[in-house]
Design an enzyme around this catalytic site. Structure first.
Site, PDB file in Angstrom:
ATOM      1  N   LYS A  65       0.972  -0.873  -0.209  1.00 50.73           N
ATOM      2  CA  LYS A  65      -0.269  -0.570  -0.152  1.00 50.73           C
ATOM      3  C   LYS A  65       1.153   0.976  -0.250  1.00 50.73           C
ATOM      4  O   LYS A  65       0.431   2.250   0.653  1.00 50.73           O
ATOM      5  CB  LYS A  65      -0.896  -0.002   1.476  1.00 50.73           C
ATOM      6  N   ASP A  68       3.000   8.482  -0.736  1.00 51.85           N
ATOM      7  CA  ASP A  68       4.657   9.248  -0.510  1.00 51.85           C
ATOM      8  C   ASP A  68       4.738  10.138  -2.051  1.00 51.85           C
ATOM      9  O   ASP A  68       3.297  10.119  -2.997  1.00 51.85           O
ATOM     10  CB  ASP A  68       5.673   8.261  -0.651  1.00 51.85           C
ATOM     11  N   ASN A  71       7.954  11.080  -6.980  1.00 55.01           N
ATOM     12  CA  ASN A  71       9.475  10.869  -7.413  1.00 55.01           C
ATOM     13  C   ASN A  71       9.416   9.380  -5.978  1.00 55.01           C
ATOM     14  O   ASN A  71      10.741   9.082  -6.594  1.00 55.01           O
ATOM     15  CB  ASN A  71      10.102  11.243  -6.865  1.00 55.01           C
ATOM     16  N   THR A 118     -11.383  -2.665   3.742  1.00 54.02           N
ATOM     17  CA  THR A 118     -13.131  -3.187   4.225  1.00 54.02           C
ATOM     18  C   THR A 118     -13.367  -3.695   6.133  1.00 54.02           C
ATOM     19  O   THR A 118     -13.890  -3.896   5.689  1.00 54.02           O
ATOM     20  CB  THR A 118     -12.849  -4.872   3.703  1.00 54.02           C
ATOM     21  N   ARG A 179     -14.934 -13.985   2.947  1.00 53.74           N
ATOM     22  CA  ARG A 179     -15.525 -15.351   4.299  1.00 53.74           C
ATOM     23  C   ARG A 179     -17.062 -16.438   3.645  1.00 53.74           C
ATOM     24  O   ARG A 179     -17.504 -15.867   3.141  1.00 53.74           O
ATOM     25  CB  ARG A 179     -16.298 -14.831   5.544  1.00 53.74           C
ATOM     26  N   ALA A 208      -7.511 -15.057   3.814  1.00 52.84           N
ATOM     27  CA  ALA A 208      -6.408 -15.088   4.452  1.00 52.84           C
ATOM     28  C   ALA A 208      -7.017 -16.202   6.143  1.00 52.84           C
ATOM     29  O   ALA A 208      -6.923 -17.016   6.064  1.00 52.84           O
ATOM     30  CB  ALA A 208      -5.746 -13.723   5.559  1.00 52.84           C
TER      31      ALA A 208
END
Length: 231
Positions: A65, A68, A71, A118, A179, A208
């Site tokens: 994620k 910044d 550059n 989420t 799920r 996961a």
């Protein structure tokens, strides 16, 4: 289970130690071949482990994620694009996305714009200073990702159908918060079953806890793949 279905399941290795992740990958050998490496593992030897997965012929979704100045994002993406990973996330801010797309040009890296996490609902967005509800913000960022030339976006499966109408058939729509029916939602607030997520328009599902926390991880993954195949 066909390779086409298995290629749409991304197992989230949300674990603290590389040894634990290695055990999961070993247990799922022949069932799953696409893995997500995020913050928790990446900052404890997970980047080298992810490279090892690539060398072993696995697909890797690097979930960092990025966000910044332009550059810095570009320089990070340039290096990541050389590492053989299949997917990389950055927050779906237009300037960051445009910088990342330019940096990844010519590589096989699929850039994914993260829309709204989420774990967040309307009250969470309001607290963070946003006036939009989750779906409105997701759809705005989906349009911005399309305009920037991104390879796909990350959104809740509950928004996948509306997002697919915006981005068309070619962009990846990657949905966490998956799920199985009857499973504990945990800290996720916008969830959907594997089958329903694919029907709604998701291209890839990130799963996961329902797999890595299961007593029999292999059986859990196979059950999810079977639900996906029914779509």
């Amino acid at each position: 289970m066909t390779d086409a279905v298995a290629d749409r399941l991304i197992v989230g290795l949300d674990l603290a130690h590389v040894a634990d992740a290695e055990k999961v990958v070993k247990e799922l050998d022949g069932v799953a071949h696409f893995y997500k490496v995020g913050y928790r593992l990446a900052y404890n030897g997970g980047l080298e482990f992810a490279r090892d997965l690539v060398r072993d012929g696995k697909s890797v979704f690097l979930d960092l994620k990025l966000l910044d100045i332009d550059n810095t994002v570009a320089e990070g993406v340039e290096n990541i694009a050389k590492m053989g990973f299949r997917m990389l996330t950055l927050h779906a801010y237009p300037k960051a996305m445009r910088a990342a797309v330019a940096a990844a040009k010519g590589s096989d890296l699929t850039l994914l714009g993260v829309t709204v996490l989420t774990s967040m609902d309307a009250e969470d967005l309001k607290e963070a200073g946003y006036q939009d509800d989750p779906q409105t913000l997701v759809l705005r960022r989906a349009r911005q990702a399309l305009d920037a030339g991104m390879g796909g976006i990350v959104c809740a499966a509950t928004e996948a159908a509306a997002v697919r109408q915006i981005v068309g058939a070619d962009m990846a729509v990657v949905t966490p918060g998956i799920r199985p029916a009857g499973a504990d939602q945990g800290d996720q607030k916008r969830v959907m079953t594997p089958r329903d997520a694919l029907v709604a328009g998701a291209s890839h599902l990130v799963v996961a806890r329902p797999i890595i926390a299961a007593p029999d991880r292999r059986a859990a993954a196979q059950a999810i793949l079977a639900d996906m195949a029914s779509a």
